[in-house]
Design an enzyme around this catalytic site. Sequence first.
Site, PDB file in Angstrom:
ATOM      1  N   ASP A 152       0.852  -1.197   0.000  1.00 20.89           N
ATOM      2  CA  ASP A 152       0.000   0.000   0.000  1.00 20.89           C
ATOM      3  C   ASP A 152       0.886   1.246   0.000  1.00 20.89           C
ATOM      4  O   ASP A 152       2.036   1.202   0.461  1.00 20.89           O
ATOM      5  CB  ASP A 152      -0.860   0.042   1.272  1.00 20.89           C
ATOM      6  N   MET A 153       0.339   2.360  -0.491  1.00 20.01           N
ATOM      7  CA  MET A 153       1.106   3.613  -0.424  1.00 20.01           C
ATOM      8  C   MET A 153       0.552   4.458   0.722  1.00 20.01           C
ATOM      9  O   MET A 153      -0.654   4.630   0.849  1.00 20.01           O
ATOM     10  CB  MET A 153       1.015   4.368  -1.748  1.00 20.01           C
TER      11      MET A 153
ATOM     12  N   ARG B  81      -1.600  -0.549  -8.566  1.00 22.50           N
ATOM     13  CA  ARG B  81      -2.952  -0.129  -8.207  1.00 22.50           C
ATOM     14  C   ARG B  81      -2.966   1.400  -8.265  1.00 22.50           C
ATOM     15  O   ARG B  81      -2.100   2.051  -7.672  1.00 22.50           O
ATOM     16  CB  ARG B  81      -3.288  -0.591  -6.787  1.00 22.50           C
TER      17      ARG B  81
ATOM     18  N   LYS C 172      -6.914   7.434  -5.838  1.00 20.47           N
ATOM     19  CA  LYS C 172      -6.901   8.906  -5.810  1.00 20.47           C
ATOM     20  C   LYS C 172      -5.980   9.399  -4.698  1.00 20.47           C
ATOM     21  O   LYS C 172      -5.305  10.417  -4.842  1.00 20.47           O
ATOM     22  CB  LYS C 172      -8.322   9.442  -5.613  1.00 20.47           C
ATOM     23  N   GLY C 173      -5.940   8.697  -3.545  1.00 20.06           N
ATOM     24  CA  GLY C 173      -5.102   9.123  -2.411  1.00 20.06           C
ATOM     25  C   GLY C 173      -5.968   9.472  -1.226  1.00 20.06           C
ATOM     26  O   GLY C 173      -6.969  10.186  -1.373  1.00 20.06           O
ATOM     27  N   ALA C 174      -5.598   8.946  -0.046  1.00 21.02           N
ATOM     28  CA  ALA C 174      -6.500   9.031   1.109  1.00 21.02           C
ATOM     29  C   ALA C 174      -5.947   9.836   2.279  1.00 21.02           C
ATOM     30  O   ALA C 174      -6.615   9.962   3.303  1.00 21.02           O
ATOM     31  CB  ALA C 174      -6.816   7.616   1.585  1.00 21.02           C
TER      32      ALA C 174
ATOM     33  N   HIS D 216     -14.286   3.850  -6.563  1.00 24.96           N
ATOM     34  CA  HIS D 216     -15.726   3.600  -6.581  1.00 24.96           C
ATOM     35  C   HIS D 216     -16.421   4.604  -7.486  1.00 24.96           C
ATOM     36  O   HIS D 216     -17.639   4.688  -7.515  1.00 24.96           O
ATOM     37  CB  HIS D 216     -16.313   3.713  -5.165  1.00 24.96           C
TER      38      HIS D 216
ATOM     39  N   ALA E 240     -13.427  10.446   6.266  1.00 25.56           N
ATOM     40  CA  ALA E 240     -12.970  11.696   5.647  1.00 25.56           C
ATOM     41  C   ALA E 240     -13.247  11.727   4.148  1.00 25.56           C
ATOM     42  O   ALA E 240     -13.212  12.788   3.530  1.00 25.56           O
ATOM     43  CB  ALA E 240     -11.471  11.881   5.900  1.00 25.56           C
TER      44      ALA E 240
HETATM   45  P1  FDA Z   1     -14.341   9.397  -4.754  1.00 27.97           P
HETATM   46  O1  FDA Z   1     -13.804   9.771  -3.412  1.00 27.97           O
HETATM   47  O2  FDA Z   1     -14.505  10.461  -5.769  1.00 27.97           O
HETATM   48  O3  FDA Z   1     -15.713   8.647  -4.526  1.00 27.97           O
HETATM   49  C1  FDA Z   1     -16.546   8.252  -5.595  1.00 27.97           C
HETATM   50  C2  FDA Z   1     -17.801   7.635  -5.003  1.00 27.97           C
HETATM   51  O4  FDA Z   1     -17.463   6.443  -4.295  1.00 27.97           O
HETATM   52  C3  FDA Z   1     -18.498   8.494  -3.959  1.00 27.97           C
HETATM   53  O5  FDA Z   1     -19.378   9.394  -4.554  1.00 27.97           O
HETATM   54  C4  FDA Z   1     -19.209   7.443  -3.125  1.00 27.97           C
HETATM   55  O6  FDA Z   1     -20.364   6.984  -3.781  1.00 27.97           O
HETATM   56  C5  FDA Z   1     -18.219   6.316  -3.108  1.00 27.97           C
HETATM   57  N1  FDA Z   1     -17.293   6.402  -1.951  1.00 27.97           N
HETATM   58  C6  FDA Z   1     -15.972   6.733  -1.972  1.00 27.97           C
HETATM   59  N2  FDA Z   1     -15.451   6.671  -0.742  1.00 27.97           N
HETATM   60  C7  FDA Z   1     -16.462   6.293   0.079  1.00 27.97           C
HETATM   61  C8  FDA Z   1     -16.542   6.063   1.475  1.00 27.97           C
HETATM   62  N3  FDA Z   1     -15.483   6.186   2.261  1.00 27.97           N
HETATM   63  N4  FDA Z   1     -17.734   5.697   1.979  1.00 27.97           N
HETATM   64  C9  FDA Z   1     -18.835   5.531   1.191  1.00 27.97           C
HETATM   65  N5  FDA Z   1     -18.805   5.734  -0.144  1.00 27.97           N
HETATM   66  C10 FDA Z   1     -17.638   6.117  -0.692  1.00 27.97           C
HETATM   67  N6  FDA Z   1      -5.355   5.248  -0.742  1.00 27.97           N
HETATM   68  C11 FDA Z   1      -4.046   5.477  -0.459  1.00 27.97           C
HETATM   69  O7  FDA Z   1      -3.665   6.626  -0.238  1.00 27.97           O
HETATM   70  N7  FDA Z   1      -3.158   4.435  -0.429  1.00 27.97           N
HETATM   71  C12 FDA Z   1      -3.530   3.154  -0.718  1.00 27.97           C
HETATM   72  O8  FDA Z   1      -2.689   2.244  -0.700  1.00 27.97           O
HETATM   73  C13 FDA Z   1      -4.910   2.905  -1.007  1.00 27.97           C
HETATM   74  N8  FDA Z   1      -5.355   1.647  -1.270  1.00 27.97           N
HETATM   75  C14 FDA Z   1      -6.649   1.467  -1.730  1.00 27.97           C
HETATM   76  C15 FDA Z   1      -7.082   0.206  -2.152  1.00 27.97           C
HETATM   77  C16 FDA Z   1      -8.338   0.047  -2.733  1.00 27.97           C
HETATM   78  C17 FDA Z   1      -8.758  -1.319  -3.210  1.00 27.97           C
HETATM   79  C18 FDA Z   1      -9.205   1.172  -2.865  1.00 27.97           C
HETATM   80  C19 FDA Z   1     -10.547   1.049  -3.509  1.00 27.97           C
HETATM   81  C20 FDA Z   1      -8.808   2.399  -2.382  1.00 27.97           C
HETATM   82  C21 FDA Z   1      -7.550   2.562  -1.800  1.00 27.97           C
HETATM   83  N9  FDA Z   1      -7.137   3.805  -1.316  1.00 27.97           N
HETATM   84  C22 FDA Z   1      -5.805   3.994  -1.011  1.00 27.97           C
HETATM   85  C23 FDA Z   1      -8.152   4.877  -1.061  1.00 27.97           C
HETATM   86  C24 FDA Z   1      -8.255   5.852  -2.223  1.00 27.97           C
HETATM   87  O9  FDA Z   1      -7.110   6.660  -2.262  1.00 27.97           O
HETATM   88  C25 FDA Z   1      -9.503   6.761  -2.071  1.00 27.97           C
HETATM   89  O10 FDA Z   1      -9.369   7.520  -0.899  1.00 27.97           O
HETATM   90  C26 FDA Z   1     -10.830   6.023  -2.028  1.00 27.97           C
HETATM   91  O11 FDA Z   1     -10.845   4.954  -2.921  1.00 27.97           O
HETATM   92  C27 FDA Z   1     -12.006   6.971  -2.388  1.00 27.97           C
HETATM   93  O12 FDA Z   1     -11.838   7.478  -3.668  1.00 27.97           O
HETATM   94  P2  FDA Z   1     -12.688   7.023  -4.962  1.00 27.97           P
HETATM   95  O13 FDA Z   1     -11.709   6.748  -6.039  1.00 27.97           O
HETATM   96  O14 FDA Z   1     -13.590   5.919  -4.637  1.00 27.97           O
HETATM   97  O15 FDA Z   1     -13.436   8.307  -5.446  1.00 27.97           O
END
Ligand code: FDA
Length: 311
Positions: free
Chosen positions: A136-137, A188, A191-193, A231, A295
Site C-alpha cells: 500500500d502507499m 494499483r 486517488k489518495g487518502a 468507486h 474523511a
Molecule cells: P471518490 O472519493 O470520488 O468517490 C466516488 C464515489 O465512491 C463516492 O461518490 C461514493 O459513492 C463512493 N465512496 C468513496 N469513498 C467512500 C466512502 N469512504 N464511503 C462511502 N462511499 C464512498 N489510498 C491510499 O492513499 N493508499 C492506498 O494504498 C490505497 N489503497 C486502496 C485500495 C483500494 C482497493 C481502494 C478502492 C482504495 C484505496 N485507497 C488507497 C483509497 C483511495 O485513495 C480513495 O481515498 C478512495 O478509494 C475513495 O476514492 P474514490 O476513487 O472511490 O473516489
Amino acid sequence: MIDRIYRSAVLGVAGNKAVESVVRTRGWSVAQRFVAGDDLQDAVRAVEELERDGVHGILDLLGEMVTSEEEANTFAEKILAIMDALDGKPYPKYVSIKLSQIGQDLTTASGENLGMVNARRILTRAQHIGAFVRLDMEDHPRVDETLAQFRELASEFGTDTVGTVLQAYLYRTEQDRAALDDLHPNLRIVKGAYLEPETVAMPDKADVDAAYRRLTYAHLKAGNYTAVASHDESIIEDVKRFVIAHGIPKSQFEFQMLYGIRRDLQKRLAKEGFTVRAYIPYGRDWYAYFSRRIAERPANVLFVLRGMLKG
Ligand code: FDA
C-alpha cells in the site's frame, strides 16, 4: 477545495486523542461497515462470502506506522499466518501490507531496514504458495522510500508476486509511474487518502479525477497490468470505454473497491466479466483506516454519529 476542507476537518478531529478514545470505545459497531472483523477467521469468512458473488478478496491486516521492533515483527508473523490460512485455498490469494507496519522506520542490529527484512520473509512465503502481495502507499514522506523498496523487491521476487500503489493526488505521480515502466509493474491506481499539504497534492477534486484518468490510461497503454481502484462510476465507465477503444484485454486490468463500499457495483462488474477485488481490512487497529473512510465522504459523518448514538 471543499473536499479538502472537509477531509482536513475530519482527519484533524480524528487526530485528537479525546475523540479517538470515544470513537475507539463506542465506534466499533459503526466501524464494522468498513472492517470485516477482529481476526483472520472473520476476514477469511468475508473473502469466501464475496467469492460466492464472483468478487475476489484482498486481505489487509490493519496496522501502520509501527515504532517498535517487537510490534513490527509481530505484524510480520501475523501476515505470515495469513499465508498459512490461504495456502491450498481454491481462490486467488492476495494480501495488502503497509511497509510502515512491518518496520520501515526501524533498523536491525546488523544495519538493515527491518521493513525490508520482514517484506522478504513475507514475499518468500507468498511466492511459495502463489500469493500476490501489494505494498500500500502511505503518506507522502514515505513515497520515495516505498518506491525504492518496491523496485528492489520487484527485482528479487518478480512483478507477479509484488506490486505497489500510486496516488493520483500527488503532483509527482505521473513521473513516478513513467520511471517504473522498465519494470512493467502491476500497479494499483488510487486517488489518495491522506491529508497532504497543497505543496505536494492537488487540492481540487476535479484535478485529482483528471490526473487519475491520465495515470490509468498511461499505465494501460504502456501494456502494464492495472488495478483500477475507485468507486467513482464515471471513471469506471470511462476506463471501460478506453480499453475497448485501445483493444486492451480484460486480462490486463481489474477493478478494486473497499469492503463495505458499493457492493452492488462490485457484483455488477463481476457479472459483466471483469476481474473485481475487494480490499478486506480486519484487526483491532482499525481507527486510522476508519477515519480515512469517514474523511472521504461527508454522508459518512452522519452515519457514524447516528450509529454511535444508537450504540
Ligand atoms: P471518490 O472519493 O470520488 O468517490 C466516488 C464515489 O465512491 C463516492 O461518490 C461514493 O459513492 C463512493 N465512496 C468513496 N469513498 C467512500 C466512502 N469512504 N464511503 C462511502 N462511499 C464512498 N489510498 C491510499 O492513499 N493508499 C492506498 O494504498 C490505497 N489503497 C486502496 C485500495 C483500494 C482497493 C481502494 C478502492 C482504495 C484505496 N485507497 C488507497 C483509497 C483511495 O485513495 C480513495 O481515498 C478512495 O478509494 C475513495 O476514492 P474514490 O476513487 O472511490 O473516489
